[in-house]
Write a protein that holds these residues in place. Structure first.
Motif, mmCIF file in Angstrom:
data_model
loop_
_atom_site.group_PDB
_atom_site.id
_atom_site.type_symbol
_atom_site.label_atom_id
_atom_site.label_comp_id
_atom_site.label_asym_id
_atom_site.label_seq_id
_atom_site.Cartn_x
_atom_site.Cartn_y
_atom_site.Cartn_z
ATOM 1 N N ALA A 21 -13.286 -27.944 30.399
ATOM 2 C CA ALA A 21 -12.342 -27.902 31.514
ATOM 3 C C ALA A 21 -11.393 -26.717 31.383
ATOM 4 C CB ALA A 21 -11.555 -29.211 31.573
ATOM 5 N N LEU A 22 -10.966 -26.410 30.157
ATOM 6 C CA LEU A 22 -10.110 -25.238 29.931
ATOM 7 C C LEU A 22 -10.842 -23.950 30.305
ATOM 8 C CD1 LEU A 22 -8.194 -25.780 26.556
ATOM 9 C CD2 LEU A 22 -7.192 -25.327 28.808
ATOM 10 N N ILE A 23 -12.106 -23.867 29.945
ATOM 11 C CA ILE A 23 -12.882 -22.679 30.301
ATOM 12 C C ILE A 23 -12.957 -22.522 31.814
ATOM 13 C CG2 ILE A 23 -15.198 -21.666 30.269
ATOM 14 C CD1 ILE A 23 -15.534 -22.882 27.457
ATOM 15 N N ALA A 24 -13.238 -23.620 32.513
ATOM 16 C CA ALA A 24 -13.315 -23.567 33.975
ATOM 17 C C ALA A 24 -11.998 -23.120 34.579
ATOM 18 C CB ALA A 24 -13.728 -24.934 34.515
ATOM 19 N N LEU A 25 -10.884 -23.630 34.043
ATOM 20 C CA LEU A 25 -9.573 -23.245 34.548
ATOM 21 C C LEU A 25 -9.301 -21.763 34.312
ATOM 22 C CD1 LEU A 25 -6.858 -24.129 35.765
ATOM 23 C CD2 LEU A 25 -6.092 -24.677 33.436
ATOM 24 N N GLY A 26 -9.642 -21.282 33.116
ATOM 25 C CA GLY A 26 -9.413 -19.879 32.807
ATOM 26 C C GLY A 26 -10.252 -18.946 33.644
ATOM 27 N N VAL A 27 -11.525 -19.314 33.853
ATOM 28 C CA VAL A 27 -12.397 -18.486 34.679
ATOM 29 C C VAL A 27 -11.880 -18.444 36.109
ATOM 30 C CG1 VAL A 27 -14.707 -18.354 35.701
ATOM 31 C CG2 VAL A 27 -14.445 -18.795 33.251
ATOM 32 N N ALA A 28 -11.479 -19.592 36.635
ATOM 33 C CA ALA A 28 -10.946 -19.631 38.001
ATOM 34 C C ALA A 28 -9.683 -18.791 38.135
ATOM 35 C CB ALA A 28 -10.667 -21.071 38.408
ATOM 36 N N ALA A 29 -8.884 -18.734 37.072
ATOM 37 C CA ALA A 29 -7.641 -17.949 37.103
ATOM 38 C C ALA A 29 -7.902 -16.460 37.239
ATOM 39 C CB ALA A 29 -6.811 -18.225 35.844
ATOM 40 N N THR A 30 -9.145 -16.019 36.970
ATOM 41 C CA THR A 30 -9.489 -14.607 37.178
ATOM 42 C C THR A 30 -9.245 -14.205 38.626
ATOM 43 O OG1 THR A 30 -11.214 -14.836 35.493
ATOM 44 C CG2 THR A 30 -11.313 -12.891 36.895
ATOM 45 N N GLY A 31 -9.461 -15.154 39.542
ATOM 46 C CA GLY A 31 -9.255 -14.855 40.956
ATOM 47 C C GLY A 31 -7.818 -14.599 41.329
ATOM 48 N N LEU A 32 -6.870 -15.003 40.470
ATOM 49 C CA LEU A 32 -5.456 -14.765 40.737
ATOM 50 C C LEU A 32 -4.973 -13.445 40.174
ATOM 51 C CD1 LEU A 32 -4.104 -18.350 39.885
ATOM 52 C CD2 LEU A 32 -4.750 -17.436 42.134
ATOM 53 N N ALA A 33 -5.811 -12.808 39.340
ATOM 54 C CA ALA A 33 -5.393 -11.586 38.641
ATOM 55 C C ALA A 33 -5.589 -10.354 39.519
ATOM 56 C CB ALA A 33 -6.177 -11.432 37.346
ATOM 57 N N ASP A 34 -4.647 -9.434 39.438
ATOM 58 C CA ASP A 34 -4.796 -8.153 40.119
ATOM 59 C C ASP A 34 -4.359 -6.996 39.228
ATOM 60 O OD1 ASP A 34 -2.097 -8.555 40.049
ATOM 61 O OD2 ASP A 34 -1.770 -8.346 42.212
ATOM 62 N N GLY A 35 -4.153 -7.279 37.957
ATOM 63 C CA GLY A 35 -3.750 -6.249 37.012
ATOM 64 C C GLY A 35 -4.039 -6.711 35.597
ATOM 65 N N ILE A 36 -3.668 -5.886 34.646
ATOM 66 C CA ILE A 36 -3.979 -6.174 33.249
ATOM 67 C C ILE A 36 -3.330 -7.476 32.784
ATOM 68 C CG2 ILE A 36 -3.665 -5.354 30.886
ATOM 69 C CD1 ILE A 36 -3.963 -2.517 31.931
ATOM 70 N N ALA A 37 -2.098 -7.729 33.183
ATOM 71 C CA ALA A 37 -1.400 -8.937 32.747
ATOM 72 C C ALA A 37 -2.107 -10.195 33.254
ATOM 73 C CB ALA A 37 0.048 -8.920 33.238
ATOM 74 N N GLY A 38 -2.525 -10.186 34.508
ATOM 75 C CA GLY A 38 -3.201 -11.346 35.072
ATOM 76 C C GLY A 38 -4.536 -11.611 34.408
ATOM 77 N N TYR A 39 -5.302 -10.551 34.166
ATOM 78 C CA TYR A 39 -6.580 -10.724 33.479
ATOM 79 C C TYR A 39 -6.379 -11.222 32.053
ATOM 80 C CZ TYR A 39 -8.963 -8.445 37.362
ATOM 81 O OH TYR A 39 -9.465 -8.146 38.599
ATOM 82 N N THR A 40 -5.364 -10.729 31.405
ATOM 83 C CA THR A 40 -5.072 -11.180 30.042
ATOM 84 C C THR A 40 -4.763 -12.670 30.019
ATOM 85 O OG1 THR A 40 -4.210 -8.991 29.434
ATOM 86 C CG2 THR A 40 -3.566 -10.856 28.044
ATOM 87 N N MET A 41 -3.974 -13.147 30.972
ATOM 88 C CA MET A 41 -3.628 -14.564 31.033
ATOM 89 C C MET A 41 -4.875 -15.420 31.203
ATOM 90 S SD MET A 41 -3.334 -17.278 33.352
ATOM 91 C CE MET A 41 -3.140 -16.490 34.965
ATOM 92 N N SER A 42 -5.781 -15.011 32.102
ATOM 93 C CA SER A 42 -6.993 -15.791 32.325
ATOM 94 C C SER A 42 -7.885 -15.793 31.088
ATOM 95 C CB SER A 42 -7.760 -15.245 33.539
ATOM 96 O OG SER A 42 -8.296 -13.957 33.284
ATOM 97 N N VAL A 43 -7.981 -14.662 30.417
ATOM 98 C CA VAL A 43 -8.797 -14.565 29.209
ATOM 99 C C VAL A 43 -8.251 -15.473 28.112
ATOM 100 C CG1 VAL A 43 -9.492 -13.040 27.317
ATOM 101 C CG2 VAL A 43 -9.717 -12.276 29.687
ATOM 102 N N VAL A 44 -6.945 -15.541 27.972
ATOM 103 C CA VAL A 44 -6.328 -16.403 26.962
ATOM 104 C C VAL A 44 -6.697 -17.867 27.206
ATOM 105 C CG1 VAL A 44 -4.111 -17.331 26.151
ATOM 106 C CG2 VAL A 44 -4.430 -14.860 26.375
ATOM 107 N N VAL A 45 -6.674 -18.298 28.465
ATOM 108 C CA VAL A 45 -6.960 -19.703 28.778
ATOM 109 C C VAL A 45 -8.406 -20.042 28.453
ATOM 110 C CG1 VAL A 45 -7.069 -21.442 30.599
ATOM 111 C CG2 VAL A 45 -5.145 -19.843 30.515
ATOM 112 N N TRP A 46 -9.368 -19.249 28.955
ATOM 113 C CA TRP A 46 -10.763 -19.622 28.685
ATOM 114 C C TRP A 46 -11.156 -19.368 27.235
ATOM 115 C CZ3 TRP A 46 -13.952 -15.679 27.176
ATOM 116 C CH2 TRP A 46 -13.815 -14.407 27.724
ATOM 117 N N SER A 47 -10.444 -18.472 26.552
ATOM 118 C CA SER A 47 -10.699 -18.270 25.126
ATOM 119 C C SER A 47 -10.284 -19.500 24.318
ATOM 120 C CB SER A 47 -9.954 -17.035 24.614
ATOM 121 O OG SER A 47 -10.434 -15.862 25.238
#
Length: 411
Positions: A296-322
């Motif tokens: 479930a954490l992986i799914a949440l992190g992957v979905a959060a990629t859609g909210l990212a528009d810069g390095i900080a947003g992508y980093t946040m999503s990567v941290v969650v699914w990691s």
């Protein structure tokens, strides 16, 4: 005696700073070889950028990526049968040497269709290795330690990836030929490790091995395995989007390949730093619940990629699914290994690896198509819904899995 051994193992696992102590030399050799091989895992993550440099864009990219995914439907099935018939060690060597040769073919390919053919060979040959390696790990340890052995295997993947992510971004800037040279060289070096350091495990007598034939009927008759494989497949599909759709999102944000390399390195560094302690600490909880939570954490992190528009947003999503990846490490592979009869471990691992291949093929084809035609938002929301639903559904099988595992330990 069995109950005393189980108690001692659990106590050691919970108090040790490392979950991997006490594993036999074969496991550590595969771990070391995996690091070497993964250090050269450079071409696939940067394939989209390499194809663009050769003028392959848009729909033509889908053909090459689809061929790469299709090979993962062939290799695991063949590798599982070969692992049970000719042995774990020769199967691994065939796959590694074949994939190294295919890397050179891809780099030299003159057009889209020859690139697609080479990509098919790379993934087909390379994916024959995992069923044999997984079966060798299952041969080397008892059922109580398999989750730790498979978690160590995954840890090795991420140690190599931590270096490869940064190295790949640098090498891509210097010339894509370097990616192919290092990738092929690492495969050949791993093949040398297998040839020199890995003895072939003692296998069942021919009469015992032939009782279920040479194909996958033994797996197809296992109803619990047939229930688990699709659920794991959905979870693996969502995870595979981190390799397939994430670079597309980074590219479409106007960021460089080096940014994607940095995201891959963040993931790998997190797993490298947290895996030994997380595996030990999480072993005290019901493993199926841990698996579902991590998925479930992986799914949440992957979905959060859609909210990212810069390095900080992508980093946040990567941290969650990691974090989700750290949580699930080794559980699904260990659970499936415990379902397998000794004479069919290669084919059970072939079926599990084939599920990986189907998931990756789906990510490379259906995932990319959804991203490019229906839009990124559709892909991210679908990933969230599918990943969460499969995680919850897996929990409904906990009684059957516990009963089967208990029976296997007693036997």
């Amino acid at each position: 005696m069995p109950s005393t051994r189980m108690t001692r193992t659990t106590r050691t696992t919970r108090t040790s700073p490392s979950a991997f102590r006490g594993l036999p030399p074969v496991v550590w050799t595969i771990f070391a070889g995996t690091i070497v091989n993964r250090l050269g895992y450079l071409v696939t993550p940067f394939l989209v950028f390499f194809l663009a440099s050769r003028g392959v864009t848009g729909g033509d990219t889908t053909y090459v990526l689809g061929a790469l995914g299709a090979g993962n439907l062939i290799g695991p099935a063949v590798g599982g049968i070969l692992a049970d018939r000719i042995g774990r060690r020769p199967t691994m060597m065939i796959g590694l040497i074949g994939a190294a040769a295919a890397q050179g073919a891809l780099f030299l390919a003159p057009g889209v269709w020859t690139m697609a053919a080479a990509a098919l060979l790379i993934s087909a040959a390379g994916s024959t290795v995992s069923p044999a390696a997984y079966a060798m790990l299952a041969d080397a340890v008892d059922s109580e330690r398999r989750r730790r052995a498979y978690a160590l295997f995954g840890w090795g993947v991420n140690i190599g990836t931590a270096v490869a992510g940064v190295l790949g971004g640098y090498l891509a800037a210097q010339g894509y030929w370097l990616l192919f040279a290092v990738d092929a060289g690492s495969m050949l070096l791993y093949a040398l490790v297998v040839a020199v350091r890995l003895p072939e495990p003692k296998r069942e007598a021919p009469a015992e091995r032939s009782q279920d034939g040479i194909g996958y009927g033994v797996v197809l008759r296992d109803r619990l395995a047939l229930l688990l494989l699709p659920l794991f497949g959905v979870q693996l599909f969502v995870y595979s989007l981190t390799e397939v759709a994430l670079p597309l999102a980074v590219r479409d944000s106007g960021l460089s390949p080096a940014v994607y390399g940095a995201m891959a390195a963040i993931n790998a560094v997190m797993v490298v730093a947290l895996q030994p302690f997380a595996t030990a600490w999480l072993s005290r909880f019901p493993q199926l619940a841990v698996q579902s939570t991590g998925s479930a954490l992986i799914a949440l992190g992957v979905a959060a990629t859609g909210l990212a528009d810069g390095i900080a947003g992508y980093t946040m999503s990567v941290v969650v699914w990691s974090l989700g990846e750290v949580v699930v490490a080794g559980i699904a592979a260990g659970l499936f290994a415990n379902l397998a009869p000794a004479h069919a471990r290669g084919r059970y691992q072939g079926a599990f690896s084939w599920t990986w291949g189907v998931a990756r093929f789906g990510a490379l084809t259906l995932g990319v198509t959804t991203y490019t035609t229906l839009g990124p938002a559709t892909l991210w929301w679908t990933a969230l819904a599918a990943g969460t639903a499969s995680a919850v559904t897996t929990l409904t099988l906990r009684t059957r899995i516990a009963s089967r595992t208990t029976h296997g330990l007693a036997a």
